[in-house]
Design a protein around this motif. Structure first.
Motif, short mmCIF file in Angstrom:
data_model
loop_
_atom_site.label_atom_id
_atom_site.label_comp_id
_atom_site.label_asym_id
_atom_site.label_seq_id
_atom_site.Cartn_x
_atom_site.Cartn_y
_atom_site.Cartn_z
N ASP A 14 0.81 -1.21 0.00
CA ASP A 14 0.00 0.00 0.00
C ASP A 14 0.85 1.27 0.00
O ASP A 14 0.47 2.28 -0.60
N GLU A 18 0.35 4.78 -2.19
CA GLU A 18 0.10 6.03 -1.48
C GLU A 18 1.14 7.08 -1.82
O GLU A 18 0.84 8.27 -1.87
N GLU A 21 1.19 10.07 -6.67
CA GLU A 21 0.00 10.92 -6.73
C GLU A 21 -0.89 10.44 -7.87
O GLU A 21 -0.76 10.87 -9.02
N GLN A 22 -1.82 9.55 -7.55
CA GLN A 22 -2.71 8.96 -8.55
C GLN A 22 -3.98 8.50 -7.86
O GLN A 22 -4.02 8.34 -6.65
N ASP A 23 -5.04 8.28 -8.64
CA ASP A 23 -6.34 7.86 -8.10
C ASP A 23 -6.78 6.51 -8.62
O ASP A 23 -7.91 6.11 -8.37
N ILE A 24 -5.93 5.81 -9.33
CA ILE A 24 -6.33 4.55 -9.97
C ILE A 24 -6.32 3.40 -8.96
O ILE A 24 -7.26 2.62 -8.87
N GLU A 26 -5.48 2.30 -4.88
CA GLU A 26 -5.22 2.76 -3.52
C GLU A 26 -4.49 1.70 -2.69
O GLU A 26 -3.68 2.04 -1.85
N LYS A 27 -4.82 0.44 -2.93
CA LYS A 27 -4.24 -0.64 -2.15
C LYS A 27 -3.72 -1.72 -3.09
O LYS A 27 -4.22 -1.90 -4.18
N THR A 56 -12.58 -1.13 -6.76
CA THR A 56 -13.99 -0.99 -6.43
C THR A 56 -14.80 -1.34 -7.66
O THR A 56 -14.55 -0.82 -8.76
#
Length: 172
Positions: A14, A18, A21-24, A26-27, A56
Motif C-alpha cells: 500500500d 500512497e 499521486e494517482q487515483d487509480i 489505492e491498495k 472498487t
C-alpha cells in the motif's frame, strides 16, 4: 555501472501506491523482478510484476482484489536530452546519475488492470449489450440482390386499416 546484466527483486504494498499521486489504485501488493541490461548506448529494463490490487466494482461499488501479471520492457537510449520517443523507448541524458523505475512499475500495473472493474461474483452475468465472451463474433450476411430487387419480389406489407384511414386524411 558496468556494461553487463543486473537482476533485482523487490516487493511493495500500500505504501507504494500512497506515495504516488494517482487515483487509480489505492491498495495492493506486488513482487517485481527487474532485469537491467546496460550497454554503451542504452539500458534495457525488463519488468516482470505479479500481485493483487484493491479495486472498487463499477456495478456494485463493492471492494474486491484483482490479481494481475505484467511482463513489460523499456529501452532507455543515451542522448543529449530527455525525451519519450514511444511507449517503450525513451532518450535519457548520458549524465543521468539515477533512474526512478517506480513510475514504470506503476504504469505497467495500471495498464494490466481491466477496463471494466467488475466484482468476480458478477462476471458470470451477461453484459448490458447481451453478449458474452463467446458471442463476440460478428456474422456478416451477404446478399447479391440490390435493395431495388428485394422490394419488387416481396409482397407489399399489409397496413392496418386504422393507419390507412389516417393516411387518407393526411392526403397520401
Amino acid at each position: 555501472m558496468e556494461d553487463k546484466q543486473y537482476d533485482y527483486d523487490m516487493e511493495s504494498g500500500d505504501a507504494f501506491f500512497e506515495e504516488l499521486e494517482q487515483d487509480i489504485v489505492e491498495k495492493g501488493y506486488f513482487k517485481t523482478h527487474v532485469q537491467l541490461t546496460k550497454s554503451a548506448t542504452m539500458i534495457q529494463i525488463h519488468f516482470h510484476t505479479e500481485g493483487t490490487v484493491g479495486l472498487t466494482c463499477d456495478r456494485s461499488l463493492e471492494p474486491f482484489e484483482e490479481p494481475f501479471i505484467s511482463d513489460e520492457k523499456i529501452i532507455l537510449k543515451y542522448g543529449d536530452r530527455n525525451e519519450e520517443l514511444t511507449d517503450e523507448i525513451e532518450i535519457i541524458n548520458r549524465n543521468t546519475p539515477r533512474i526512478n523505475i517506480a513510475r514504470y512499475i506503476f504504469e505497467f500495473i495500471a495498464l494490466s488492470l481491466p477496463f471494466k472493474k467488475i466484482h468476480p461474483s458478477l462476471r458470470t452475468e451477461d453484459d448490458k449489450n447481451g453478449l458474452t465472451e463467446d458471442e463476440d463474433e460478428v456474422v456478416l450476411v451477404y446478399s447479391s440482390q440490390s435493395d431495388d430487387e428485394t422490394d419488387e419480389d416481396e409482397p407489399e406489407e399489409k397496413i392496418d386499416p386504422r393507419w390507412e384511414a389516417l393516411k387518407k386524411l393526411k392526403g397520401e
